[in-house]
Design an enzyme around this catalytic site. Structure first.
Site, PDB file in Angstrom:
ATOM      1  N   CYS A 150      -7.191  -7.161   6.816  1.00 43.02           N
ATOM      2  CA  CYS A 150      -7.552  -8.359   5.960  1.00 43.02           C
ATOM      3  C   CYS A 150      -8.365  -9.500   6.774  1.00 43.02           C
ATOM      4  CB  CYS A 150      -6.680  -8.811   4.962  1.00 43.02           C
ATOM      5  SG  CYS A 150      -5.349  -9.598   6.025  1.00 43.02           S
ATOM      6  N   ASP A 166       7.435   0.748  10.570  1.00 42.47           N
ATOM      7  CA  ASP A 166       6.955  -0.299  11.204  1.00 42.47           C
ATOM      8  C   ASP A 166       7.935  -0.778  12.377  1.00 42.47           C
ATOM      9  OD1 ASP A 166       5.133  -2.643   9.344  1.00 42.47           O
ATOM     10  OD2 ASP A 166       6.001  -3.328  11.399  1.00 42.47           O
ATOM     11  N   ASP A 174      -3.295   0.279   8.557  1.00 45.03           N
ATOM     12  CA  ASP A 174      -3.611  -1.309   8.123  1.00 45.03           C
ATOM     13  C   ASP A 174      -2.947  -1.956   9.196  1.00 45.03           C
ATOM     14  OD1 ASP A 174      -4.474  -3.119   5.798  1.00 45.03           O
ATOM     15  OD2 ASP A 174      -2.522  -3.527   5.557  1.00 45.03           O
ATOM     16  N   LYS A 221       0.804  -1.213  -0.060  1.00 43.08           N
ATOM     17  CA  LYS A 221       0.009   0.041  -0.077  1.00 43.08           C
ATOM     18  C   LYS A 221       0.830   1.434   0.030  1.00 43.08           C
ATOM     19  CE  LYS A 221      -3.466  -2.541   2.234  1.00 43.08           C
ATOM     20  NZ  LYS A 221      -2.661  -3.776   2.884  1.00 43.08           N
TER      21      LYS A 221
END
Lengths: 295, 159
Positions: A226, A131, A175, A113
């Site tokens: 997801c 991250d 996300d 993304k």
């Protein structure tokens, strides 16, 4: 105890049947327009004799049918495209990054993304791609390099503590780490319990708290997973709406989806959750949850 | 502006890199539209101008922008695949062309023999091309191309 699949029959019709049908043997490809044009990509598919179909919601997205391993092709190694599920291409579209924006991608690795956002910004503006582990950052850096991304700063911070830096962003993509149940892999369901889902939900709430603190007034936050599990989706958004001053916005894209739930398993969620989207798991799309929020 | 490991370069320092690129590849490639930084091991990183203006002091920065190449001794520069793709379109020297078989082989890792050499100097880095695709840069010797494709970008030998 593993999660009971009956739970998801209440959300999607014939869920257990869907689970038995494998994903179609097609590649989900997003053309990297930082390196090649769509015209060149189509020429490549045609010269190779690949069957291809456009993914309806994204101009750069294609479902490609070939026996060849596209992930190990010359063109992939050169960064001409990114292998990324069609559902996963949706959150950046909803975020709508502009060239002048300052964007935070709080849980960025592996970078599918992030590279899509950079493409949409035509390599201008700034993306903070964050991250937590060196292993994940290495993969992220590799993908940003392969795709020719110039406008990203890779950082290493715990997402749930990022707000303490005092930075403010126009748009944030959140996300979050999730159970991955939208991938419809039996193995995942066998490893997932309600206890592990609740632990993830707690982390997701801490992440959305942190993201909300980093958002400029009137800024946009897109939350996605997801996962098909309401505890990781509607429950987190319900927490954000009721505690963090975020409001859910309508998503104006024609997608294979159903609205977010306002009631599940005896719990009631904020009514505006009907504006969130659940991408229906199918042979061509992973199950995804996406919600657009404004501060 | 700088981080612990990357320091932004002045316009004069950037011009020096442009000169090295032109000397080695005959390409008048301008880095003017980018912010250019130098990192560990003489690596050159380029990024959007907006990154230059961003206050990095609060962040634990791992890296920013794109690895363009690595400065080497004797006024040479080893370009990354992305650096080669940027410079390659303008290159007039130290350019080699491969045929299809060797292009795939090159991306798998072994050393290969070029099909064509354009104004090449041996024992220098050359940009490697196959049709309209730039595959990266590698060292050219009398024996052929010494493969320097990063492992993460190689096509596995067994597909």
């Amino acid at each position: 105890m593993v999660v009971d699949l009956e739970r998801y029959e209440k959300i999607y019709k014939n869920f257990k049947e869907t689970l038995k049908q494998p994903f179609l043997p097609i590649w989900h490809v997003r053309v990297n327009t930082l390196k090649i044009s769509l015209k060149e990509a189509i020429k490549f598919f045609e010269e190779k004799g690949y069957e291809y179909e456009r993914i309806p919601w994204i101009e750069e997205g294609f479902w490609v049918k070939t026996e060849e391993n596209l992930a190990k092709s010359l063109e992939h190694m050169l960064g001409y495209f990114f292998i990324q599920n069609a559902s996963s291409m949706i959150p950046p579209l909803i975020l709508g990054p502009k060239k002048e924006d300052l964007i935070l991608d709080l849980c960025a690795a592996p970078g599918a993304k992030t590279t899509q956002i950079a493409t949409m910004m035509e390599n201008k503006g700034v993306i903070i791609a964050n991250d937590i582990t060196y292993k994940r950052l290495k993969v992220l850096r590799g993908n940003l390099q392969r795709c020719g991304v110039l406008n990203a700063i890779i950082t290493k911070h715990f997402g749930e503590r990022f707000w303490k830096l005092g930075l403010k962003f126009d748009k944030i993509l959140l996300d979050v780490p999730c159970s991955g149940t939208g991938q419809l892999k039996e193995r995942i369901f066998q490893q997932t319990s309600l206890t592990s889902i609740k632990a993830l939900s707690n982390l997701q709430k801490r992440l959305i708290f942190s993201a909300s603190k980093c958002l400029e007034e009137n800024g946009i936050l897109v939350y996605s997973t997801c996962s098909i599990e309401p505890i990781e989706n509607e429950e987190v958004i319900d927490f954000a709406v009721k505690n963090l001053g975020l409001k859910i916005e309508e998503i104006e894209l024609d997608l294979p989806s159903i609205p977010g739930l306002i009631e599940f398993d005896g719990k009631k969620y904020d009514e505006s959750l009907t504006k969130a989207l659940r991408i229906i798991p199918s042979q061509k799309t992973e199950g995804f949850f996406i919600c657009k929020l404004r501060k | 502006m700088q981080t612990k490991e990357m320091i932004f370069l002045t316009r004069d320092e950037v011009k020096e890199i442009e000169r090295v690129v032109e000397k080695n590849y005959g390409a008048k490639f301008s880095l003017k539209e980018f912010a250019v930084a130098k990192g560990k091991e003489e690596k050159i990183w380029i990024s959007s101008k907006e990154i230059f203006d961003f206050n990095l002091s609060k962040l634990n920065v791992n890296s920013f922008g794109l690895n363009f190449g690595k400065l080497k001794r004797n006024d040479k520069i080893h370009l990354t695949i992305e650096g080669s793709q940027m410079v390659g379109k303008l290159a007039t020297k130290n350019l080699v062309v491969l045929d299809e078989e060797n292009a795939i082989k090159f991306m798998q890792g072994p050393d290969v023999k070029p099909k064509e050499e354009v104004n090449c100097e041996y024992h220098n880095f050359v940009i490697v091309k196959y049709k309209d695709k730039i595959l990266g840069s590698s060292l050219l010797t009398e024996q052929g191309l010494k493969n320097m494709t990063p492992k993460s970008r190689r096509i596995p030998l067994i597909l």
